[in-house]
Design a protein around this motif. Structure first.
Motif, short mmCIF file in Angstrom:
data_model
loop_
_atom_site.label_atom_id
_atom_site.label_comp_id
_atom_site.label_asym_id
_atom_site.label_seq_id
_atom_site.Cartn_x
_atom_site.Cartn_y
_atom_site.Cartn_z
N ALA A 165 16.38 -44.38 -65.11
CA ALA A 165 15.32 -44.08 -64.50
C ALA A 165 14.55 -45.17 -64.65
O ALA A 165 13.82 -45.83 -64.03
CB ALA A 165 14.79 -43.11 -65.14
N PRO A 186 14.31 -36.43 -63.55
CA PRO A 186 15.47 -36.71 -62.58
C PRO A 186 15.39 -35.33 -61.44
O PRO A 186 15.57 -34.42 -62.18
CB PRO A 186 16.45 -36.20 -63.42
CG PRO A 186 16.17 -36.61 -64.45
CD PRO A 186 15.24 -36.04 -64.89
N LYS A 190 20.02 -39.48 -57.99
CA LYS A 190 19.44 -40.90 -57.47
C LYS A 190 17.93 -40.53 -57.21
O LYS A 190 17.47 -41.05 -56.69
CB LYS A 190 19.99 -41.90 -56.10
CG LYS A 190 21.79 -42.09 -56.50
CD LYS A 190 21.63 -43.40 -57.44
CE LYS A 190 22.77 -43.60 -56.99
NZ LYS A 190 23.63 -45.14 -58.55
N THR A 192 14.58 -39.94 -58.42
CA THR A 192 13.79 -39.23 -60.20
C THR A 192 12.25 -39.11 -59.76
O THR A 192 11.28 -40.32 -59.28
CB THR A 192 13.45 -40.79 -60.55
OG1 THR A 192 14.56 -41.43 -60.96
CG2 THR A 192 13.42 -40.56 -62.03
#
Lengths: 374, 132
Positions: A165, A186, A190, A192
């Motif tokens: 992150a 999350p 990909k 966050t």
């Protein structure tokens, strides 16, 4: 302020009595029972002693040569409740009005002449025990507050827990159970979500609501919902349960590292800062929005920005920019500091920003600074 | 213990037939009852008493002469307290009357009771000395 002596130490008693027969009688009885005794025969003398030493209990005669014992009683006991030394005043048995005055001056009990040794010991013991119970209670409550703060701290993830992150957080709590917090979730591949929020109050109850907020976040934060939607759903629940005077502000940033975009949603919170690595400039993503937990229908500022690897995003609470009366200059100062720390690795830059802002200034409020690196 | 206090007045004449163990003058048993397990304090307390009271009596006379009602009240109150704590009931009573007189600004009454106060103290002293 006169504080009751720590009961864990040997209980110490101050006798303020000018009649030496009575003073010695009390001292003799109490010393035999293991108490440390000091004797003063004047108010002035008593004040000198009290300035240097704390006592577990004071026995105070009312009629003293250099003044009225009631005045000293007020000074010692006053309205400070259990943080003050218990004062038992010495009264003549037929003197009802003095007794009443004594209680009003903050005395907790009285003993009458002639003293009955057993009665004096019993009353002294009772009040020492009572004060000890108060002190235990106070200690317990302080412990509770500490653990609330600790709970709050543990609710917030550390960068080490989520290395992918790529964030660093700096949290400084001035208030006991603060309402500033951040979360990193999350929400997808990909993707966050970074949230910084600020509760409007600072008393103990706030921690419960920040926990509630976090629970709602955990529930809703996923790619299924857009950040704006998530904030709306949080508002819906909060609005039903938060007390009248409370609300939250929040800034919600969803970073999609695949597409290189950040969706920013602002609910009445200070605007986020975007630092562009290529241009080497930091700027505010100015937004407005309604606060959370008050209104039925809410509107938030929603902006999408493009970001490049190496860019940084800063989310923070208003403690960072409201520390002096010149709001505009402190906003500019923050921007400059984000820029000037760009050469530092993120984990150093974030604390450095806080330190630079507050070198000359006093921190008056809790602050959160969440730095994110794309 | 020999009392080494100088009295400004001649030692009052003691009455005949006074019962040395007149419990109104000094009630030893009552004192013992109030200080269970602390009987060893009694000689010390008596010594204190015999040292302190004469000084208060001197001050009290001075206050009466100056017509200082507040001081008369305070001193009589203090003597009363000491006497009560040492189970000297008669002394307590007389000093209480002087205290009340002073509070009610009846200073001539207060003055009139002084000889009796001195007399009762003298009696108390004699009895107390036997208990040291």
């Amino acid at each position: 302020m006169y504080k009751a002596a720590d009961y864990r130490n040997n209980a110490s008693i101050l006798i303020v009595e000018d009649d030496l027969v009575s003073a010695n009688l009390l001292a003799g009885i109490l010393q035999k029972s293991g108490y440390d005794i000091s004797v003063a025969s004047r108010i002035g003398e008593a004040e000198d002693i009290l300035a240097k030493q704390d006592f577990s209990l004071i026995l105070l005669d009312i009629h003293l040569p250099d003044g009225n014992g009631m005045d000293l009683c007020r000074k010692v006991a006053g309205n400070n409740g259990f943080y003050s030394t218990p004062v038992l005043f010495v009264s003549a048995s037929e003197d009802l009005s003095s007794k009443i005055e004594g209680f009003e001056a903050g005395g907790v009990d009285y003993i009458t002449k002639p003293f009955d040794g057993a009665e004096v010991l019993a009353r002294v013991r009772t009040h020492l025990r009572l004060n000890r119970a108060y002190e235990s209670l106070a200690a317990l409550q302080t412990e509770r507050i500490q653990s609330l703060s600790n709970t709050q701290m543990s609710m917030m993830p550390s960068p080490e827990q989520m290395p992918e992150a790529r964030f660093q957080a700096c949290l400084r709590q001035i208030m006991q159970a603060g309402g500033d917090f951040y979360d990193v979730i999350p929400s997808g591949n990909k993707i966050t979500d970074y949230i910084v929020a600020d509760a409007s109050g600072h008393d103990l109850g706030v921690s419960i609501w920040t926990a509630a907020f976090k629970t709602l976040l955990m529930e809703y934060a996923s790619v299924i919902h857009h950040p704006g939607e998530i904030c709306r759903m949080i508002n819906y629940s909060m609005q039903k349960v938060l007390p009248e005077s409370m609300f939250f502000t929040a800034i919600y940033a969803r970073l999609n590292r695949l597409s290189g975009t950040v969706s920013l949603v602002n609910a009445g919170h200070p605007s986020a800062i975007h630092y562009s690595a290529s241009k080497q400039i930091a700027s505010y993503c100015l937004q407005e929005g309604d606060v959370l937990g008050v209104f039925d229908n809410v509107g938030f500022g929603v902006t999408d920005i493009s970001v490049q690897p190496g860019d940084r995003l800063f989310l923070f609470t208003d403690g960072l920019t409201e520390h002096n009366s010149h709001h505009d200059s402190s906003m500019a100062e923050l921007l400059k500091t984000c820029q000037s720390t760009s050469n530092l690795p993120l984990e150093d830059a974030v604390p450095a920003i806080v330190d630079r802002i507050f070198t000359d200034n006093q921190m008056e409020d809790d602050i959160v600074l969440l730095g994110i690196e794309v | 213990m020999k009392s080494s206090v100088h009295f400004p007045y001649p030692d009052p004449v003691s009455y005949n037939g006074i019962d040395q163990e007149d419990t109104e003058i000094y009630h030893h048993k009552e004192l013992l009852k109030r200080l269970p397990g602390n009987e060893d304090l009694i000689p010390m307390l008596i010594e204190r008493f015999l040292q302190e009271i004469p000084a208060y009596l001197v001050d009290l006379q001075e206050a009466l002469d100056k017509e200082d009602a507040a001081s008369i009240f305070r001193l009589a109150h203090t003597i009363k307290g000491s006497a009560a704590n040492l189970s000297c009931k008669k002394l307590e009573k007389v000093s209480k009357e002087i205290e009340i007189a002073a509070r009610e600004e009846r200073l001539s009454s207060a003055r009139e009771m002084m000889p009796e106060l001195l007399h009762v103290f003298s009696q108390s002293r004699n009895v107390l000395l036997d208990h040291m």
